[in-house]
Design an enzyme around this catalytic site. Structure first.
Site, PDB file in Angstrom:
ATOM      1  N   LYS A 111       0.828  -1.212   0.000  1.00  7.34           N
ATOM      2  CA  LYS A 111       0.000   0.000   0.000  1.00  7.34           C
ATOM      3  C   LYS A 111       0.861   1.261   0.000  1.00  7.34           C
ATOM      4  CE  LYS A 111      -4.375  -1.599   1.815  1.00  7.34           C
ATOM      5  NZ  LYS A 111      -5.529  -1.236   2.651  1.00  7.34           N
ATOM      6  N   LYS A 192      -3.135  -9.733  -9.589  1.00  8.56           N
ATOM      7  CA  LYS A 192      -4.527 -10.104  -9.383  1.00  8.56           C
ATOM      8  C   LYS A 192      -5.442  -9.059 -10.007  1.00  8.56           C
ATOM      9  CE  LYS A 192      -6.206 -11.644  -5.567  1.00  8.56           C
ATOM     10  NZ  LYS A 192      -6.572 -11.815  -4.141  1.00  8.56           N
ATOM     11  N   LYS A 195     -10.218  -4.052  -8.275  1.00 12.06           N
ATOM     12  CA  LYS A 195     -11.441  -3.241  -8.317  1.00 12.06           C
ATOM     13  C   LYS A 195     -11.134  -1.802  -8.720  1.00 12.06           C
ATOM     14  CE  LYS A 195     -13.402  -3.538  -4.209  1.00 12.06           C
ATOM     15  NZ  LYS A 195     -12.517  -4.278  -3.293  1.00 12.06           N
TER      16      LYS A 195
END
Length: 351
Positions: A111, A192, A195
């Site tokens: 992050k 991956k 969203k």
């Protein structure tokens, strides 16, 4: 009866990876266990957001989950920010958690790498809140992807530390790993599906958009359509999607893990039905090339998503009714959370 908890951040529209990796498992589990699922909007604040986006994303996520089959007569759906018990337990657990435990969580560094302009205390401490989300209900099982296993390890470490210091309170949390958790980005099969980008197939994308995304999806060199994740990761990812959404391939199972250390390698080894189905797809498209395969895959995806999209349109017209159901869910979850928090506070001398 065993209790399952899981949460999902309202940080963007749901995609196929979310459905196959988490939500399908949620829908299966609600028929077997008592389930509490959370829209974890407080976690969404650890990365850049605007109030308008957060509000809209939260409403969209609730509608999406209900359209996909989350049944409020079987499951409890809560909004994390409306459950102050989560935050109170997070503070208690935080006083037991060395900061070194938090800095070793892989997603912390990830992050920071993705949002270097938005480094904050929440990024470091959110695994403690995640642990509180689970432990406030004394959940037995948590469905997760393999990348989330360090969070379950941390939750269990905090539970053990609390038990040792204040007396037996929490049981060991067992993760439930689902085969479909490894659906990857269409443009970069090493990542991956996300969203927060346009690299994935949104569950509620228009049909023409779905077809265009699959047509542009990255493929590997050569024309062979074979499942070989190491040497042909792009086409292997597309084959996995085709298999899981086709009529015979949506029967993959979840795996309950009693020891986190048992999870090694590609979790698709746990699903013989999917592997068999992929072999059949390989035979079907032998010698036909990528273009034909991708055209057909697009239709498989469109047809699979159509009933969910139609259901969502109807649900969106009855938001007031949904809000009333969510209030009932909140009261049901709060009863459990209040009872457990009272016990926890009693053991540490706060009441």
């Amino acid at each position: 009866m065993s209790l399952v908890f899981s949460g999902i951040r309202p940080s963007g529209r749901l995609h196929l990876g979310n459905y196959l990796g988490a939500i399908k498992s949620w829908l299966d589990l609600q028929n077997k266990y008592k389930c509490i699922y959370g829209v974890v909007d407080l976690h969404a604040m650890t990365t850049p957001f605007s109030p308008q986006e957060l509000r809209q994303n939260t409403k969209d996520l609730i509608l999406d989950l209900l359209a996909l089959g989350l049944d409020l007569k079987k499951s409890t759906l809560i909004l994390q920010s409306q459950m102050p018990e989560h935050l109170e337990l997070a503070w208690i657990l935080g006083t037991l958690c060395p900061t070194s435990w938090l800095s070793r969580i892989p997603t912390y560094k990830e992050k920071i790498r993705l949002h270097p302009e938005y480094i904050n205390l929440g990024i470091l401490s959110y695994p403690v809140l995640m642990a509180a989300d689970i432990l406030i209900y004394k959940a037995n099982f948590v469905p997760v992807g393999e990348d989330q296993l360090p969070h379950i390890e941390l939750t269990n470490e905090l539970a053990r530390r609390f038990n040792k210091k204040f007396g037996k309170t929490f049981d060991e949390i067992k993760p439930i790993i689902t085969q479909g958790a490894r659906i990857m980005s269409l443009s970069n099969p090493s990542k991956k599906m996300s969203k927060t980008s346009d690299e994935g197939i949104g569950l509620f994308d228009p049909e023409n958009e779905i077809r265009a995304k699959i047509k542009k999806a990255t493929t590997d060199s050569g024309r062979e359509i074979i499942y070989d994740p190491k040497n042909k990761p792009a086409i292997s990812n597309l084959l996995m999607i085709y298999s899981l959404l086709s009529e015979n391939g949506d029967s993959h199972r979840s795996v309950t893990v009693t020891d986190i250390k048992e999870i090694k390698g590609d979790s698709c080894r746990t699903c013989k039905a999917t592997v068999t189905n992929i072999k059949e797809i390989e035979k079907k498209y032998k010698g036909k090339g990528y273009a034909k395969f991708k055209t057909d895959l697009a239709e498989v995806v469109v047809e699979f998503l159509k009933p969910y999209q139609e259901k969502r349109e109807k649900l969106a017209k009855n938001w007031t009714k949904i809000e009333k159901s969510l209030q009932k869910s909140k009261k049901s979850a709060q009863k459990i959370a209040n009872r457990n928090l009272k016990e926890i506070k009693g053991k540490i001398g706060l009441n």
